[in-house]
Design a protein around this motif. Structure first.
Motif, PDB file in Angstrom:
ATOM      1  N   GLY A 249       0.795  -1.219   0.000  1.00 11.31           N
ATOM      2  CA  GLY A 249       0.000   0.000   0.000  1.00 11.31           C
ATOM      3  C   GLY A 249       0.824   1.264   0.000  1.00 11.31           C
ATOM      4  N   GLY A 250       2.143   1.121  -0.075  1.00 14.65           N
ATOM      5  CA  GLY A 250       3.019   2.284  -0.044  1.00 14.65           C
ATOM      6  C   GLY A 250       3.198   2.917  -1.413  1.00 14.65           C
ATOM      7  N   THR A 251       4.056   3.936  -1.441  1.00 12.76           N
ATOM      8  CA  THR A 251       4.250   4.731  -2.653  1.00 12.76           C
ATOM      9  C   THR A 251       5.720   4.822  -3.010  1.00 12.76           C
ATOM     10  OG1 THR A 251       2.296   6.084  -2.153  1.00 12.76           O
ATOM     11  CG2 THR A 251       3.893   7.006  -3.707  1.00 12.76           C
ATOM     12  N   LEU A 258      18.868   7.174 -14.435  1.00  9.65           N
ATOM     13  CA  LEU A 258      20.228   6.769 -14.779  1.00  9.65           C
ATOM     14  C   LEU A 258      20.231   5.692 -15.859  1.00  9.65           C
ATOM     15  CD1 LEU A 258      23.266   7.048 -14.175  1.00  9.65           C
ATOM     16  CD2 LEU A 258      22.985   5.275 -12.419  1.00  9.65           C
ATOM     17  N   SER A 259      19.307   4.743 -15.745  1.00  5.98           N
ATOM     18  CA  SER A 259      19.230   3.648 -16.722  1.00  5.98           C
ATOM     19  C   SER A 259      18.072   3.867 -17.681  1.00  5.98           C
ATOM     20  CB  SER A 259      19.040   2.309 -16.012  1.00  5.98           C
ATOM     21  OG  SER A 259      20.145   1.997 -15.200  1.00  5.98           O
ATOM     22  N   TRP A 260      18.235   3.387 -18.893  1.00  5.59           N
ATOM     23  CA  TRP A 260      17.185   3.483 -19.904  1.00  5.59           C
ATOM     24  C   TRP A 260      16.271   2.273 -19.870  1.00  5.59           C
ATOM     25  CZ3 TRP A 260      16.523   7.448 -23.693  1.00  5.59           C
ATOM     26  CH2 TRP A 260      17.439   8.500 -23.584  1.00  5.59           C
ATOM     27  N   THR A 261      16.682   1.222 -19.177  1.00  2.16           N
ATOM     28  CA  THR A 261      15.859   0.016 -19.055  1.00  2.16           C
ATOM     29  C   THR A 261      15.692  -0.325 -17.579  1.00  2.16           C
ATOM     30  OG1 THR A 261      17.802  -1.431 -19.213  1.00  2.16           O
ATOM     31  CG2 THR A 261      16.638  -0.910 -21.260  1.00  2.16           C
ATOM     32  N   THR A 262      14.687  -1.139 -17.274  1.00  2.00           N
ATOM     33  CA  THR A 262      14.449  -1.493 -15.879  1.00  2.00           C
ATOM     34  C   THR A 262      13.747  -2.839 -15.789  1.00  2.00           C
ATOM     35  OG1 THR A 262      13.487  -0.726 -13.780  1.00  2.00           O
ATOM     36  CG2 THR A 262      12.192  -0.354 -15.768  1.00  2.00           C
ATOM     37  N   ASN A 263      13.899  -3.484 -14.640  1.00  2.00           N
ATOM     38  CA  ASN A 263      13.155  -4.694 -14.318  1.00  2.00           C
ATOM     39  C   ASN A 263      12.473  -4.449 -12.980  1.00  2.00           C
ATOM     40  OD1 ASN A 263      14.020  -6.454 -16.514  1.00  2.00           O
ATOM     41  ND2 ASN A 263      16.043  -6.368 -15.564  1.00  2.00           N
ATOM     42  N   ILE A 264      11.168  -4.282 -13.006  1.00  2.00           N
ATOM     43  CA  ILE A 264      10.446  -4.030 -11.766  1.00  2.00           C
ATOM     44  C   ILE A 264       9.574  -5.223 -11.421  1.00  2.00           C
ATOM     45  CG2 ILE A 264      10.453  -1.527 -12.072  1.00  2.00           C
ATOM     46  CD1 ILE A 264       7.527  -1.741 -12.943  1.00  2.00           C
ATOM     47  N   ASP A 265       9.295  -5.378 -10.132  1.00  2.00           N
ATOM     48  CA  ASP A 265       8.492  -6.496  -9.633  1.00  2.00           C
ATOM     49  C   ASP A 265       7.013  -6.148  -9.784  1.00  2.00           C
ATOM     50  OD1 ASP A 265       7.310  -8.571  -8.304  1.00  2.00           O
ATOM     51  OD2 ASP A 265       8.502  -8.375  -6.472  1.00  2.00           O
ATOM     52  N   ILE A 266       6.471  -6.426 -10.959  1.00  2.00           N
ATOM     53  CA  ILE A 266       5.080  -6.068 -11.223  1.00  2.00           C
ATOM     54  C   ILE A 266       4.112  -6.866 -10.352  1.00  2.00           C
ATOM     55  CG2 ILE A 266       4.679  -7.720 -13.096  1.00  2.00           C
ATOM     56  CD1 ILE A 266       3.519  -4.036 -12.988  1.00  2.00           C
ATOM     57  N   ARG A 267       4.522  -8.068  -9.906  1.00  2.00           N
ATOM     58  CA  ARG A 267       3.651  -8.866  -9.032  1.00  2.00           C
ATOM     59  C   ARG A 267       3.463  -8.178  -7.687  1.00  2.00           C
ATOM     60  NH1 ARG A 267       2.007 -13.709 -10.267  1.00  2.00           N
ATOM     61  NH2 ARG A 267       1.764 -14.272  -8.066  1.00  2.00           N
ATOM     62  N   LYS A 268       4.557  -7.672  -7.105  1.00  2.00           N
ATOM     63  CA  LYS A 268       4.396  -6.981  -5.821  1.00  2.00           C
ATOM     64  C   LYS A 268       3.581  -5.702  -5.997  1.00  2.00           C
ATOM     65  CE  LYS A 268       6.654  -4.892  -1.854  1.00  2.00           C
ATOM     66  NZ  LYS A 268       7.876  -4.664  -1.059  1.00  2.00           N
ATOM     67  N   GLU A 273      -0.717  -3.584  -4.006  1.00  2.00           N
ATOM     68  CA  GLU A 273      -1.238  -2.256  -4.346  1.00  2.00           C
ATOM     69  C   GLU A 273      -0.224  -1.151  -4.038  1.00  2.00           C
ATOM     70  OE1 GLU A 273      -5.154  -1.402  -2.918  1.00  2.00           O
ATOM     71  OE2 GLU A 273      -6.062  -2.879  -4.280  1.00  2.00           O
ATOM     72  N   VAL A 274       0.970  -1.349  -4.546  1.00  2.00           N
ATOM     73  CA  VAL A 274       2.010  -0.325  -4.435  1.00  2.00           C
ATOM     74  C   VAL A 274       1.793   0.713  -5.539  1.00  2.00           C
ATOM     75  CG1 VAL A 274       4.494   0.110  -4.702  1.00  2.00           C
ATOM     76  CG2 VAL A 274       3.690  -1.876  -3.392  1.00  2.00           C
ATOM     77  N   LYS A 275       1.885   1.962  -5.185  1.00  2.00           N
ATOM     78  CA  LYS A 275       1.788   3.029  -6.177  1.00  2.00           C
ATOM     79  C   LYS A 275       3.189   3.365  -6.691  1.00  2.00           C
ATOM     80  CE  LYS A 275      -2.380   5.525  -4.721  1.00  2.00           C
ATOM     81  NZ  LYS A 275      -2.900   6.873  -4.343  1.00  2.00           N
ATOM     82  N   LEU A 276       3.372   3.217  -7.987  1.00  2.00           N
ATOM     83  CA  LEU A 276       4.626   3.611  -8.624  1.00  2.00           C
ATOM     84  C   LEU A 276       4.342   4.867  -9.432  1.00  2.00           C
ATOM     85  CD1 LEU A 276       7.566   3.221  -9.463  1.00  2.00           C
ATOM     86  CD2 LEU A 276       6.783   1.617 -11.225  1.00  2.00           C
TER      87      LEU A 276
END
Length: 336
Positions: A249-251, A258-268, A273-276
């Motif tokens: 529930g955090g933000t 810095l990077s043009w690519t990323t790997n984020i944990d879309i499941r978490k 319900e994390v706000k990105l």
């Protein structure tokens, strides 16, 4: 425009060339105002260009978009100013909504136009923000990065389920944006932790923010610990760390790129319900608010700024590149 002036040109990757008699070739707009530059800061995006990693900024360009100057001509001659380096159209849907940072028809000082690493610069009148004549020019030059921080903290406040003063916040990075973020959060009474891999910057964080910075390369950060995470680096590693360290529930507010690519944990992000939230620069109201906040002392005394002459710009960039510069912000001073 001035016929000849001192200027520093990005001439090749890892090369900044100082010219004592540079001849400007830029064709100015009818509404451009000529400024005498008093102070100009080195931004992280300038460093990206220096490293040859920003295709929007090509060799032959005068960089620099964090500045304080004085109007040279006209009815406001002698007025101390800074300026929003984003030159927006003023009529698209985003500009009319007050979200001019998203204008799709924009130019930018130090990217599509010549910047402020020089004795003089022109900028459209619409971009200017008047500063108090008694205000320190180096402090005025910090308005641009401070505006990014104001925008980021406002996004954190808007998207958090708890008042920001009740949040436990993680600030990733103690460069200029990270340090200014921590300082602004401090003015809100926020409990925070600051991460920084450059140990030379740790004393500054302790002295000015009042917290002991942690080096994430040697000390781990607990997962699901923070209500708000503000990533001022934006690398693949810090993107991963941001999502891992935020509570359910955090933000997460992402400022750095810095990077043009990323790997984020879309499941978490989905299951908890994390706000990105993406954070791109600032709008004009953020910019004006940042100048006022600096004047009011919300960012502290700013005594950690390092000042160097414009003629030593290449040395300043090399010091920042090598990690031997302890200060999070270098201000360049043209000679007259």
């Amino acid at each position: 425009m001035i016929n000849k002036m001192q200027a520093v040109v990005y001439t090749a990757p890892n090369e900044m060339t100082f010219y004592s008699e540079y001849k400007p070739t830029q064709i100015d707009r009818d509404d451009d105002v000529l400024l005498r530059i008093e102070s100009v800061g080195i931004c992280g995006s300038d460093m990206h260009a220096y490293h040859g990693k920003d295709p929007r900024r090509n060799p032959g360009l005068i960089l620099g978009h964090e500045f304080c100057g004085e109007i040279v001509e006209g009815i406001h001659k002698g007025q101390k100013v800074t300026g929003n380096p984003l030159i927006t159209c003023g009529k698209c849907e985003y500009c009319l909504q007050g979200r001019d940072n998203l204008c799709s028809d924009r130019d930018m000082i130090g990217m599509s136009r010549q910047g402020a690493f020089a004795q003089y610069m022109t900028i459209p009148n619409q971009c200017l923000v008047h500063a108090p004549s008694t205000m320190n020019s180096n402090h005025v030059a910090l308005t641009e990065p401070a505006a990014t921080v104001v925008h980021a903290v406002n996004l954190a406040i808007e998207n958090s389920f708890k008042p920001i003063s009740d949040c436990h916040v993680l600030v990733i990075g103690a460069g200029a944006i990270g340090l200014l973020t921590a300082l602004l959060l401090k003015s809100h009474g926020v409990k925070m932790q600051v991460l920084e891999t450059n140990m030379a910057r740790h004393p500054c964080v302790k002295d000015h923010v009042g917290v002991i910075a942690i080096n994430p390369l040697t000390h781990s950060v607990k997962d699901s610990t923070f209500d708000v995470v503000i990533d001022c680096v934006g690398s693949e590693k810090t993107n991963t760390l941001s999502i891992a360290s935020v509570k359910a529930g955090g933000t997460v507010v992402n400022v750095g790129l810095l990077s043009w690519t990323t790997n984020i944990d879309i499941r978490k992000i989905t299951l908890q319900e994390v706000k990105l939230v993406g954070c791109y620069t600032y709008n004009m109201e953020d910019f004006k608010s940042a100048l006022k906040s600096i004047e009011n002392g919300d960012f502290g005394d700013l005594s950690w700024i390092e000042e160097m002459p414009l003629s030593e710009t290449d040395l300043a960039f090399k010091s920042l590149h090598n990690g031997t510069m302890a200060s999070a912000k270098v201000i360049l001073k043209p000679h007259f």
